[in-house]
Enzyme design. Structure first.
Site, mmCIF file in Angstrom:
data_model
loop_
_atom_site.group_PDB
_atom_site.id
_atom_site.type_symbol
_atom_site.label_atom_id
_atom_site.label_comp_id
_atom_site.label_asym_id
_atom_site.label_seq_id
_atom_site.Cartn_x
_atom_site.Cartn_y
_atom_site.Cartn_z
ATOM 1 C CB SER A 124 45.574 -38.581 7.322
ATOM 2 O OG SER A 124 45.213 -37.646 8.307
ATOM 3 C CG HIS A 145 45.757 -40.630 3.109
ATOM 4 N ND1 HIS A 145 46.843 -41.175 3.763
ATOM 5 C CD2 HIS A 145 45.700 -39.339 3.518
ATOM 6 C CE1 HIS A 145 47.404 -40.252 4.519
ATOM 7 N NE2 HIS A 145 46.731 -39.136 4.386
ATOM 8 C CD GLU A 157 48.661 -44.325 2.473
ATOM 9 O OE1 GLU A 157 49.673 -44.895 2.890
ATOM 10 O OE2 GLU A 157 47.876 -43.714 3.225
ATOM 11 C CG ASN A 195 50.373 -40.897 8.140
ATOM 12 O OD1 ASN A 195 51.374 -40.321 7.727
ATOM 13 N ND2 ASN A 195 49.169 -40.370 8.036
HETATM 14 P P1 NAI Z 1 41.290 -27.462 5.936
HETATM 15 O O1 NAI Z 1 40.942 -27.017 7.299
HETATM 16 O O2 NAI Z 1 42.331 -26.715 5.158
HETATM 17 O O3 NAI Z 1 39.962 -27.505 5.043
HETATM 18 C C1 NAI Z 1 38.784 -28.134 5.462
HETATM 19 C C2 NAI Z 1 37.609 -27.463 4.754
HETATM 20 O O4 NAI Z 1 36.461 -28.237 5.022
HETATM 21 C C3 NAI Z 1 37.313 -26.050 5.240
HETATM 22 O O5 NAI Z 1 37.234 -25.195 4.133
HETATM 23 C C4 NAI Z 1 35.980 -26.178 5.975
HETATM 24 O O6 NAI Z 1 35.164 -25.033 5.828
HETATM 25 C C5 NAI Z 1 35.368 -27.362 5.271
HETATM 26 N N1 NAI Z 1 34.390 -28.111 6.065
HETATM 27 C C6 NAI Z 1 34.471 -28.467 7.357
HETATM 28 N N2 NAI Z 1 33.402 -29.222 7.708
HETATM 29 C C7 NAI Z 1 32.625 -29.319 6.596
HETATM 30 C C8 NAI Z 1 31.415 -29.998 6.302
HETATM 31 N N3 NAI Z 1 30.773 -30.688 7.229
HETATM 32 N N4 NAI Z 1 30.935 -29.926 5.052
HETATM 33 C C9 NAI Z 1 31.559 -29.224 4.099
HETATM 34 N N5 NAI Z 1 32.722 -28.572 4.312
HETATM 35 C C10 NAI Z 1 33.254 -28.627 5.543
HETATM 36 O O7 NAI Z 1 41.688 -29.007 6.085
HETATM 37 P P2 NAI Z 1 42.679 -29.884 5.185
HETATM 38 O O8 NAI Z 1 44.068 -29.719 5.676
HETATM 39 O O9 NAI Z 1 42.386 -29.623 3.760
HETATM 40 O O10 NAI Z 1 42.213 -31.369 5.587
HETATM 41 C C11 NAI Z 1 40.988 -31.896 5.178
HETATM 42 C C12 NAI Z 1 40.973 -33.401 5.353
HETATM 43 O O11 NAI Z 1 42.086 -33.981 4.680
HETATM 44 C C13 NAI Z 1 41.033 -33.921 6.782
HETATM 45 O O12 NAI Z 1 40.243 -35.083 6.862
HETATM 46 C C14 NAI Z 1 42.484 -34.282 6.962
HETATM 47 O O13 NAI Z 1 42.701 -35.272 7.929
HETATM 48 C C15 NAI Z 1 42.824 -34.810 5.575
HETATM 49 N N6 NAI Z 1 44.231 -34.728 5.245
HETATM 50 C C16 NAI Z 1 44.935 -33.584 5.488
HETATM 51 C C17 NAI Z 1 46.291 -33.532 5.167
HETATM 52 C C18 NAI Z 1 47.077 -32.290 5.429
HETATM 53 O O14 NAI Z 1 48.311 -32.372 5.417
HETATM 54 N N7 NAI Z 1 46.455 -31.150 5.625
HETATM 55 C C19 NAI Z 1 46.994 -34.682 4.561
HETATM 56 C C20 NAI Z 1 46.126 -35.791 4.286
HETATM 57 C C21 NAI Z 1 44.808 -35.813 4.652
#
Ligand code: NAI
Length: 520
Positions: A124, A145, A157, A195
């Site tokens: 994001s 996104h 997006e 955003n």
């Molecule tokens: P989260 O923390 O819930 O999940 C991330 C997952 O990725 C975890 O299960 C972790 O173990 C895994 N992980 C971390 N590094 C890793 C790697 N190198 N290889 C494989 N797995 C790995 O995070 P969330 O909220 O799902 O966000 C994930 C992405 O989505 C981020 O880039 C965030 O900026 C983006 N995003 C999040 C939003 C939100 O509201 N949570 C909205 C839009 C985008």
């Protein structure tokens, strides 16, 4: 750059947290084959359990057929290593938001997947071009996104990095539609569309609160009930939580090299530092008891009506609306050009403060009260009044009684250039116009992204058209003339279209054919 044909049937999802599992859900339901990978194996199992549970609930509620639920679940499998993503046509990463980690993952994926595989990032806040920069083939890297929660937020997006093959983005647009989502296309610029467009409401709400114009709760009430938004800026900040929103405000501001339109506020800085993060910590701009927002009661409106009211003739439509309310209340009108000595003086400024309106019209400031007429006053759900620093309590209360006479709640604020609603709405429209001016996205996609991604009643360009582009331009110019703050300088997209009488949703008439080329 050679354009390829991308056919997407098998998707790898890396990172199975909140976002990854949401994307897996819509992909599996659309009949795609989904492979889940996470460095934490327990997260993969948790995601599968979550999907099974969610599908079962949808079946119980009658929203999903049992057979389709079983088929969707059968579409989802676990990958135990990155190498097991080898046969994927698309890999979407939703891992930790760190540039070096995402770059390393994409390099590893490149060594595993075939040449036709698209690599997508759900980032994001990071640049797609930067994520792709260390790939051997950056043309296959695209931003994808999604918003949280993915199944309910029906917009995505698609972001083209500087080296992205447009056909790869096109394939993700088609895939989004297949999964029941609305795709919008954006250039690789900070905040993409949603955003970026979302800066207006929060930063202007904070600016108004910072000037001591109105309380947080009053600003929210005005934005909800007068301007028709689902949530006011402070309710929204409490929902997203300051540990997320404050760093985003700072990051977008700095990424645009201290653009004054995005200036953050020390109000959120202090609250963030103090742990008043919002709903999730039980205290933010509001307190929460058992998860329920605590809202102070409004004091009852005064009832003593003014004996005589004079109304500014500067804005005829606004004056007519005020005259209707005066007649309804049975109050006598002072129709003289120069008001009598005992009349309450009502002005209807657009972008000016009550003080400037009083001085411009040579009025006795102690009897001046301004009313916001940007949104219809007759049939309103709320009205806003503001006073000059010299306005007497008697004048203020008499105006309050007059505008609350038909039972409509009234908020009285201190002097402000453009009240609350005018300022916030003009800022939202102006930022939306500047996104169009920078060709970050088409006007249609800007409005779509904002209505679906932010839940605004209209997109910024359609909102500007509905309220009058010329009026929005005047509001911004008048605010600028009083405050001298470049934050309020009108975007050229707004100014030119307002002056030419064009819709804000219209691209340059001559550039319709070249728009795609320019937005890349
Ligand atoms: P989260 O923390 O819930 O999940 C991330 C997952 O990725 C975890 O299960 C972790 O173990 C895994 N992980 C971390 N590094 C890793 C790697 N190198 N290889 C494989 N797995 C790995 O995070 P969330 O909220 O799902 O966000 C994930 C992405 O989505 C981020 O880039 C965030 O900026 C983006 N995003 C999040 C939003 C939100 O509201 N949570 C909205 C839009 C985008």
């Amino acid at each position: 750059m050679t354009s390829r044909n991308y056919s997407i049937e098998t998707i790898g999802i890396v990172g199975t947290g909140a976002m990854g599992r949401g994307i897996a859900q819509i992909a599996a339901l659309a009949g795609l084959s989904v492979r889940l990978y996470d460095t934490n194996p327990a997260a993969i199992g948790a995601a599968r359990d979550y999907l099974a549970d969610t599908f079962a609930k949808l079946v119980t509620k009658g929203k999903l057929e049992q057979a389709r639920s079983l088929a969707a679940l059968a579409n989802v499998s676990a990958a135990h290593t990155v190498a097991e993503l080898a046969g994927c046509d698309l890999v979407i990463e939703a891992i930790v938001e760190k540039l070096d980690v995402k770059r390393a993952l994409f390099r590893e994926l490149e060594s595993v997947v075939g040449g036709q595989c698209v690599l997508a990032s759900n980032t994001s806040s990071l640049s797609i071009t930067a994520i792709a920069a260390e790939c051997a083939d950056p043309s296959r890297v695209v931003g994808y996104h999604f918003f949280n929660p993915v199944p309910l937020m029906k917009v995505v997006e698609i972001i083209d990095g500087l080296r992205t093959d447009p056909a790869a983005g096109d394939a993700l647009m088609d895939l989004a539609r297949r999964m029941g989502h609305t795709p919008v296309r954006a250039k690789d610029m900070p905040g993409f569309i949603v955003n970026h467009a979302g800066r207006g409401m929060n930063t202007e709400g904070l600016r108004i609160a910072g000037e001591g114009v109105a309380s947080f709760v009053d600003i929210d009430r005005i934005m909800r009930e007068q301007a028709g938004f689902r949530l006011g800026p402070f309710e929204l900040l409490d929902l997203t939580a300051l540990d997320v929103s404050h760093p985003v405000m700072e990051s977008i501001y700095h990424q645009f090299y201290e653009e004054p339109r995005f200036t953050p506020s020390p109000i959120t800085g202090t609250r963030f530092a103090g742990g008043l993060l919002g709903r999730k910590t039980g205290e933010g701009f509001y307190r929460y008891v058992d998860g329920k927002q605590q809202v102070p009661q409004e004091a009852p409106a005064p009832t003593a009506l003014p004996s005589r009211v004079w109304v500014s003739k500067r804005y005829p439509d606004a004056r007519n609306a005020v005259l209707q309310l005066i007649e309804q209340a049975g109050v006598s009108l002072d129709d003289n050009d120069a008001p009598s000595a005992d009349s309450l003086l009502i002005v209807t400024p657009f972008g000016h403060d009550a003080t400037t309106a009083a001085i411009d019209e040579a009025l006795d400031a102690s009897r001046v009260v301004a009313v916001d007429a940007l949104f219809p006053l007759v049939g309103a759900s709320r009205r806003s009044l503001m006073t000059t620093p010299a306005t007497s309590r008697a004048s203020r209360d008499a105006a309050h009684a007059l505008f609350a006479h038909d039972g409509v709640p009234v908020t009285v604020i201190r002097d402000s250039t453009g009240f609350v609603a005018q300022r916030v709405v003009a800022t939202i429209v102006n930022i939306g116009c500047d996104i169009a001016q920078q060709q970050i996205a088409t006007p249609q996609d800007i409005d779509l992204a904002v209505t679906l991604g932010l839940g605004y009643p209209r997109g910024p360009l359609a909102l500007g058209d509905a309220l009058g582009a010329r009026t929005i331009l005047d509001i911004l110019r008048n605010i600028g003339s009083v405050l001298g703050d470049p934050r309020y300088r009108p975007s050229p997209w707004l100014a030119r279209r307002a002056l030419l009488g064009m819709s804000l949703t219209q691209d340059d008439a001559a550039s319709a054919d070249t728009a795609t080329e320019h937005t890349q």
